[in-house]
Motif scaffolding. Structure first.
Motif, PDB file in Angstrom:
ATOM      1  N   LEU A 207       0.833  -1.198   0.000  1.00 26.96           N
ATOM      2  CA  LEU A 207       0.000   0.000   0.000  1.00 26.96           C
ATOM      3  C   LEU A 207       0.872   1.254   0.000  1.00 26.96           C
ATOM      4  CD1 LEU A 207      -2.887  -0.894   2.479  1.00 26.96           C
ATOM      5  CD2 LEU A 207      -2.693  -1.351   0.033  1.00 26.96           C
ATOM      6  N   GLU A 208       0.374   2.283  -0.679  1.00 27.23           N
ATOM      7  CA  GLU A 208       1.059   3.574  -0.726  1.00 27.23           C
ATOM      8  C   GLU A 208       0.469   4.498   0.334  1.00 27.23           C
ATOM      9  OE1 GLU A 208       3.541   4.273  -2.675  1.00 27.23           O
ATOM     10  OE2 GLU A 208       3.512   2.707  -4.209  1.00 27.23           O
ATOM     11  N   GLU A 209       1.139   5.645   0.540  1.00 29.22           N
ATOM     12  CA  GLU A 209       0.678   6.622   1.521  1.00 29.22           C
ATOM     13  C   GLU A 209      -0.763   7.035   1.228  1.00 29.22           C
ATOM     14  OE1 GLU A 209       3.218   8.481   4.169  1.00 29.22           O
ATOM     15  OE2 GLU A 209       2.898   6.333   3.945  1.00 29.22           O
ATOM     16  N   ASP A 211      -3.443   5.171   1.153  1.00 35.09           N
ATOM     17  CA  ASP A 211      -4.315   4.132   0.585  1.00 35.09           C
ATOM     18  C   ASP A 211      -5.265   3.581   1.645  1.00 35.09           C
ATOM     19  OD1 ASP A 211      -3.134   4.366  -1.851  1.00 35.09           O
ATOM     20  OD2 ASP A 211      -2.158   2.407  -1.859  1.00 35.09           O
ATOM     21  N   HIS A 223      -8.545   2.486  -2.640  1.00 37.18           N
ATOM     22  CA  HIS A 223      -8.687   3.904  -2.962  1.00 37.18           C
ATOM     23  C   HIS A 223      -7.401   4.606  -2.543  1.00 37.18           C
ATOM     24  CE1 HIS A 223     -13.335   4.421  -3.270  1.00 37.18           C
ATOM     25  NE2 HIS A 223     -12.948   3.250  -3.741  1.00 37.18           N
ATOM     26  N   ASP A 224      -6.944   5.566  -3.338  1.00 35.52           N
ATOM     27  CA  ASP A 224      -5.752   6.315  -2.974  1.00 35.52           C
ATOM     28  C   ASP A 224      -6.120   7.503  -2.098  1.00 35.52           C
ATOM     29  OD1 ASP A 224      -6.768   8.297  -4.651  1.00 35.52           O
ATOM     30  OD2 ASP A 224      -5.279   7.975  -6.233  1.00 35.52           O
ATOM     31  N   LYS A 225      -5.138   8.334  -1.770  1.00 36.30           N
ATOM     32  CA  LYS A 225      -5.373   9.450  -0.848  1.00 36.30           C
ATOM     33  C   LYS A 225      -6.328  10.495  -1.414  1.00 36.30           C
ATOM     34  CE  LYS A 225      -1.126  11.732  -2.405  1.00 36.30           C
ATOM     35  NZ  LYS A 225       0.225  12.189  -1.985  1.00 36.30           N
ATOM     36  N   ASN A 226      -6.525  10.469  -2.740  1.00 35.59           N
ATOM     37  CA  ASN A 226      -7.485  11.381  -3.373  1.00 35.59           C
ATOM     38  C   ASN A 226      -8.861  10.750  -3.547  1.00 35.59           C
ATOM     39  OD1 ASN A 226      -5.499  13.441  -3.744  1.00 35.59           O
ATOM     40  ND2 ASN A 226      -4.678  12.253  -5.460  1.00 35.59           N
ATOM     41  N   ILE A 230      -7.879   2.771  -7.315  1.00 36.51           N
ATOM     42  CA  ILE A 230      -6.531   2.625  -7.836  1.00 36.51           C
ATOM     43  C   ILE A 230      -6.144   1.152  -7.870  1.00 36.51           C
ATOM     44  CG2 ILE A 230      -5.463   2.872  -5.558  1.00 36.51           C
ATOM     45  CD1 ILE A 230      -4.025   4.347  -8.781  1.00 36.51           C
ATOM     46  N   ARG A 232      -2.806  -1.228  -7.624  1.00 43.29           N
ATOM     47  CA  ARG A 232      -1.388  -1.268  -7.297  1.00 43.29           C
ATOM     48  C   ARG A 232      -0.770  -2.551  -7.860  1.00 43.29           C
ATOM     49  NH1 ARG A 232      -0.576   3.886  -6.253  1.00 43.29           N
ATOM     50  NH2 ARG A 232      -1.641   4.671  -4.385  1.00 43.29           N
TER      51      ARG A 232
END
Length: 609
Positions: A207-209, A211, A223-226, A230, A232
């Protein structure tokens, strides 16, 4: 500094959770717990102490379920008590596990108390459970409740959440702390470390920052930070289960010390095949490295000492300035940024929070060239760096770093020579000589390992001591620092290290007959200076324990003990001399009866500030 594991499946997940927590024990913890959806309730078992105690309690309750989360806690907010152990539950309906630190937890706690929530722990994590419950009671989905709750949090977190009336959902979120999703057939998992789920799957998503993930048995939605859906990348882990087992060794630290010849060989392989080429450091290295006019190294703990060693190599071989800073200090000072300086971060895990934040700060200041030296592929720090050198140490379980340190040194040496080559300071003949030095390194390290019986014989002399000094000069001073750190970490003997020439400027006042003094004395240009420093110690009654090269012409005498390492190996001598100080710390810890692999108060992966 804790461990998370979670699972949703058609089978009983309790064995998966327990096995995962056992595989995360190496990260350091003081309590453990699991929460499982049993069909009509969320049942929780928590215990202070080892995972085995919690496992026994879960077995006694015959705990079973197809959805659950588990956690090993290292105390930050609140003492080591069962009430403070994870998972935390809100109104018997929402259960949460959490790694990280919520910086605004006090303000959130007061607001939640005003809404009627009662707190049973001293932790920041309980705030998350109640926040999720608060939003969930508003009629939104569990996924949206977690999303809204995380928007109220300041700090770092990796969380797993389950709800009583959502038996088919596991929600997770990540900001600042590592978390991954494991993909199975009709089952899915979350974990803070891939080792926790290797027995179930090797297919993972990092996971990214920012997520947030929704897991069911048959799907994973991210879902991403926005708040955008998404996808991955899916990675197949190459970590072997065998690397997570002790085999014939008594401790993981012992195993990992003895694995160093292979770890070094594996890390060196690419250099021997390709020479000191820019491509060793990634696709953009040929573009970026020729622009480098200086180097700034950011790291913590053992990795910081690797950076101090690299400073000698980079300045002497590449002929450019090199600054080395403790990451946790750099990120809080007004620093000057030169865009033509390469920022090098060093982290075994690739998730060290202070180092990650220091890298972010460096980029905010204007640094646009960053290289990560790391042992864990696809971890956060390499992903945030333009360049990367992956060491090939394999899984390191013992809290006290050994093979990660020596392989980091190989990566840093390769950087120094590569920069020197690009700057015209290393010709073909010199490059060949450096390659030959690397080729012979694993054999020299094996020779040093063969000294273990002699080093073990020293351990009884140290076991009763409360203090020790380590001395080194030049390239070997950082190795003295590392030796002192190892002794502190696992034997709990207070130890300090100094450049030997600094003795007369203060530390000599500490020396008497009760102070063992460890000296790293290679046969290099500073040997005669080191011998003079040793005379200063003997004149004050200090007892000397000397690691000298075979050709250093030392002799034992009353109060002077000598172990001869292999003949001087030149520029890579610091790596060879690391082995004896590792073995000394290990055997002194054994003699004192401490927990070698899990020293008190320490954790393997430091993902909190």
């Amino acid at each position: 500094m804790c461990g998370i594991v979670g699972a949703i499946a058609a089978r009983n997940v309790v064995p998966i959770l327990v096995d995962g927590l056992k595989r995360l024990e190496y990260r350091g913890y003081d309590s453990a717990g699991i929460a499982v959806h049993t069909g009509n309730a969320i049942s929780r078992v928590r215990r202070v102490g080892r995972v085995a105690e919690m496992e026994a309690a879960a077995a006694a309750e015959n705990l079973q379920g197809t959805l659950g989360i588990g956690h090993t806690r290292w105390a930050t907010h609140g003492g080591v008590t069962e009430h403070n152990a994870h998972p935390h539950i809100s109104f018997d309906k929402i259960a949460v596990v959490h790694n990280g630190i919520i910086e605004n937890h006090e303000a959130q706690r007061q607001q939640l108390k005003a809404l009627g929530y009662e707190f049973t722990s001293q932790t920041d994590t309980e705030v998350i459970a109640h926040l999720v419950h608060h939003y969930y009671q508003g009629g939104v989905s569990l996924f949206d409740a977690v999303k809204q709750a995380t928007r109220q949090l300041s700090g770092a977190y990796a969380i797993g959440v389950i709800a009583l009336d959502r038996p088919d959902e596991l929600v997770c979120a990540r900001m600042g702390c590592p978390l991954l999703v494991g993909l199975g057939e009709g089952e899915h998992f979350i974990a803070s470390d891939v080792s926790a789920i290797l027995s179930a799957t090797r297919r993972v998503i990092f996971l990214e920052e920012g997520d947030i993930g929704l897991l069911t048995r048959d799907s994973v939605v991210l879902h991403d930070k926005n708040d955008q859906v998404i996808e991955r990348a899916v990675h197949v882990s190459d970590v072997s289960l065998a690397s997570l087992e002790l085999g014939p060794y008594s401790h993981f630290m012992q195993k990992e010390i003895h694995e160093q010849p292979k770890a070094l060989s594996d890390t060196i392989e690419a250099v021997l095949e390709n020479g000191f080429a820019a491509g060793l450091f990634g696709a953009r290295a040929a573009e970026l490295l020729p622009q480098v006019e200086g180097v700034k190294i950011l790291a913590c703990g053992t990795s910081f000492y690797a950076g101090l060693t690299a400073k000698y190599w980079i300045e002497s071989i590449a002929g450019i300035s090199c600054d080395v800073e403790i990451a946790s200090e750099y990120r809080y000072r007004d620093a000057f940024a030169n865009p033509r300086h390469l920022v090098v971060t060093i982290s075994q895990s690739g998730e060290t929070l202070d180092t990650m934040e220091a890298l972010k700060y460096a980029k905010e200041l204007g640094h646009n060239m960053a290289l990560s030296i790391c042992n864990v592929r696809e971890s956060a720090i390499p992903r945030a760096s333009e360049l990367v050198f992956y060491t090939r140490a394999g899984a390191e379980i013992g809290v006290a770093s050994t093979k990660a340190f020596t392989t980091q040194l190989v990566g840093l040496f390769a950087l120094a020579v590569t920069l020197g080559k690009l700057r015209g300071r290393v010709d073909a003949q010199a490059e060949h000589g450096y390659q030959e030095a690397l080729r012979q390194l694993p054999g020299s390290v094996q020779h040093a390992l063969n000294l273990e019986p002699q080093i073990k014989a020293w351990s009884d002399k140290f076991a009763a001591k409360q203090n020790a000094l380590f001395l080194g000069r030049g390239l070997h001073y950082p190795i003295a620092l590392e030796g002192a750190l190892k002794l502190k970490e696992i034997s709990y003997i207070h130890a300090e290290a100094y450049p030997a020439g600094e003795l007369k400027h203060g530390p000599l006042a500490l020396v008497d007959e009760s102070m063992p003094v460890v000296v790293i004395a290679p046969n290099d240009a500073l040997l005669e200076k080191v011998k003079s420093n040793m005379q200063e110690v003997r004149a004050r009654g200090g007892e000397l324990f000397v690691f000298a090269d075979l050709d250093s012409h030392f002799s034992e005498s009353d109060g002077v003990h000598v172990i001869r390492t292999p003949r001087h190996v030149g520029v890579l001598s610091a790596i060879v001399h690391t082995i004896p100080v590792q073995l000394l710390a290990y055997h002194v810890a054994l003699a004192r009866g401490t927990d070698v692999d899990k020293p008190r108060n320490l954790a393997k992966s430091v993902t909190v500030e």
